[in-house]
Design a protein around this motif. Structure first.
Motif, short mmCIF file in Angstrom:
data_model
loop_
_atom_site.label_atom_id
_atom_site.label_comp_id
_atom_site.label_asym_id
_atom_site.label_seq_id
_atom_site.Cartn_x
_atom_site.Cartn_y
_atom_site.Cartn_z
N MET A 1 9.15 42.70 41.94
CA MET A 1 8.39 41.59 42.47
C MET A 1 9.38 40.53 42.90
SD MET A 1 5.73 39.68 42.89
CE MET A 1 5.69 37.96 43.18
N ARG A 2 9.24 40.06 44.14
CA ARG A 2 10.12 39.01 44.66
C ARG A 2 9.27 37.90 45.24
NH1 ARG A 2 14.34 41.58 47.58
NH2 ARG A 2 15.39 41.48 45.60
N LEU A 3 9.54 36.67 44.79
CA LEU A 3 8.85 35.48 45.26
C LEU A 3 9.87 34.60 45.95
CD1 LEU A 3 6.32 33.63 45.25
CD2 LEU A 3 7.08 32.82 43.01
N LYS A 4 9.61 34.24 47.22
CA LYS A 4 10.55 33.43 47.99
C LYS A 4 9.90 32.08 48.34
CE LYS A 4 12.46 35.48 51.44
NZ LYS A 4 12.78 36.32 52.60
N ILE A 5 10.62 31.00 48.00
CA ILE A 5 10.17 29.64 48.28
C ILE A 5 11.14 29.05 49.31
CG2 ILE A 5 9.63 27.37 47.32
CD1 ILE A 5 7.93 29.73 46.18
N ALA A 6 10.63 28.71 50.48
CA ALA A 6 11.49 28.17 51.54
C ALA A 6 12.14 26.87 51.09
CB ALA A 6 10.68 27.95 52.82
N GLN A 7 13.42 26.73 51.38
CA GLN A 7 14.16 25.52 51.02
C GLN A 7 13.82 24.43 52.03
OE1 GLN A 7 15.35 23.12 49.20
NE2 GLN A 7 16.62 24.62 48.12
N THR A 8 12.80 23.68 51.69
CA THR A 8 12.32 22.61 52.59
C THR A 8 12.87 21.25 52.20
OG1 THR A 8 10.33 22.41 51.23
CG2 THR A 8 10.19 23.83 53.18
N HIS A 61 10.65 19.82 44.11
CA HIS A 61 11.08 19.55 45.49
C HIS A 61 11.13 18.04 45.71
CE1 HIS A 61 6.99 18.52 46.86
NE2 HIS A 61 6.60 19.50 46.07
N ARG A 62 11.64 17.68 46.86
CA ARG A 62 11.73 16.25 47.17
C ARG A 62 10.37 15.59 47.09
NH1 ARG A 62 15.67 15.66 52.31
NH2 ARG A 62 15.01 17.77 52.56
N ARG A 63 10.38 14.32 46.82
CA ARG A 63 9.15 13.53 46.74
C ARG A 63 8.38 13.62 48.06
NH1 ARG A 63 9.08 8.40 43.53
NH2 ARG A 63 6.87 7.96 43.53
N GLY A 64 7.07 13.68 47.96
CA GLY A 64 6.22 13.76 49.14
C GLY A 64 5.70 15.17 49.34
N GLY A 65 5.03 15.38 50.44
CA GLY A 65 4.43 16.68 50.73
C GLY A 65 5.46 17.74 51.05
N ARG A 66 5.10 18.98 50.84
CA ARG A 66 5.95 20.12 51.13
C ARG A 66 5.12 21.21 51.77
NH1 ARG A 66 6.69 24.97 49.35
NH2 ARG A 66 8.67 25.94 49.84
N ASP A 67 5.56 21.71 52.92
CA ASP A 67 4.85 22.79 53.62
C ASP A 67 5.19 24.12 52.97
OD1 ASP A 67 3.70 24.58 55.35
OD2 ASP A 67 4.79 23.92 57.12
N ALA A 68 4.19 24.83 52.48
CA ALA A 68 4.39 26.12 51.82
C ALA A 68 4.23 27.28 52.79
CB ALA A 68 3.38 26.27 50.67
N THR A 85 4.69 49.28 48.80
CA THR A 85 5.12 47.90 48.98
C THR A 85 4.00 47.10 49.62
OG1 THR A 85 7.42 48.59 49.28
CG2 THR A 85 6.85 46.39 50.07
N VAL A 86 3.74 45.93 49.08
CA VAL A 86 2.79 44.99 49.66
C VAL A 86 3.46 43.62 49.68
CG1 VAL A 86 0.78 46.28 48.83
CG2 VAL A 86 1.63 44.35 47.52
N GLY A 87 3.04 42.80 50.58
CA GLY A 87 3.62 41.47 50.66
C GLY A 87 2.73 40.55 51.45
N GLY A 88 3.11 39.30 51.45
CA GLY A 88 2.34 38.33 52.20
C GLY A 88 2.86 36.93 51.97
N GLY A 89 2.17 36.00 52.56
CA GLY A 89 2.56 34.61 52.45
C GLY A 89 1.49 33.81 51.73
N PHE A 90 1.67 32.53 51.77
CA PHE A 90 0.72 31.61 51.16
C PHE A 90 0.16 30.74 52.25
CE2 PHE A 90 3.81 32.79 48.00
CZ PHE A 90 3.02 33.16 46.94
N ALA A 91 -1.06 30.33 52.10
CA ALA A 91 -1.67 29.45 53.09
C ALA A 91 -0.82 28.20 53.23
CB ALA A 91 -3.09 29.08 52.67
N GLY A 92 -0.61 27.78 54.46
CA GLY A 92 0.13 26.54 54.68
C GLY A 92 -0.57 25.40 53.97
N GLY A 93 0.16 24.45 53.59
CA GLY A 93 -0.41 23.33 52.87
C GLY A 93 0.72 22.49 52.34
N THR A 94 0.38 21.47 51.64
CA THR A 94 1.42 20.61 51.09
C THR A 94 1.22 20.44 49.60
OG1 THR A 94 0.14 18.60 51.53
CG2 THR A 94 1.70 19.31 53.23
N ALA A 95 2.31 20.15 48.93
CA ALA A 95 2.27 19.82 47.51
C ALA A 95 2.91 18.46 47.37
CB ALA A 95 3.04 20.87 46.71
N GLY A 102 2.78 31.70 43.02
CA GLY A 102 2.67 32.95 42.28
C GLY A 102 1.81 33.92 43.04
N THR A 103 1.75 35.11 42.53
CA THR A 103 0.94 36.13 43.15
C THR A 103 0.32 36.98 42.07
OG1 THR A 103 0.89 37.92 44.75
CG2 THR A 103 2.86 37.76 43.39
#
Length: 112
Positions: A1-8, A61-68, A85-95, A102-103
């Motif tokens: 299992m591999r989870l990738k978080i973009a360095q925003t 992550h940095r203060r403020g919103g983050r695009d996932a 093998t299965v994979g996918g992304g996460f709905a765009g949004g901000t944190a 997670g998945t």
């Protein structure tokens, strides 16, 4: 299992967990090609029983919103002698603060 978080910006690891036994997996966390990458590898001789399982990587992550929108995951497993093998992304949004990505993985035939 591999989870990738973009360095925003300021993305750094803050923990990880899974709903399967911790001793059954090796976990590595590191930066690779502009992503924070959480990788869980099932240890030799261990199996995953049939069911639904959760793997989660926590990050700050940095203060403020983050695009996932650039985040994603891949699950590779062997069952009945075949690799899947299965994979996918996460709905765009901000944190607004640190996040957890997670998945859920469903094991229909148990595997390794």
């Amino acid at each position: 299992m591999r989870l990738k978080i973009a360095q925003t910006g300021g993305v750094s690891p803050a923990g990880a967990w899974r709903s399967l036994p911790e001793q059954d997996f090796d976990l590595t966390v590191g930066e690779r090609n502009g992503f924070l990458v959480f990788t869980w590898v099932l240890k030799e001789g261990r199996t995953v029983p049939r069911g639904e399982w959760v793997f989660a990587g926590q990050y700050d992550h940095r203060r403020g919103g983050r695009d996932a929108g650039g985040d994603g995951c891949t699950v590779t497993a062997t069952a009945d002698g075949r690799q899947h093998t299965v994979g996918g992304g996460f709905a765009g949004g901000t944190a607004d603060a640190g996040g957890t990505a997670g998945t859920g993985a469903t094991s229909d035939a148990g595997g390794s």
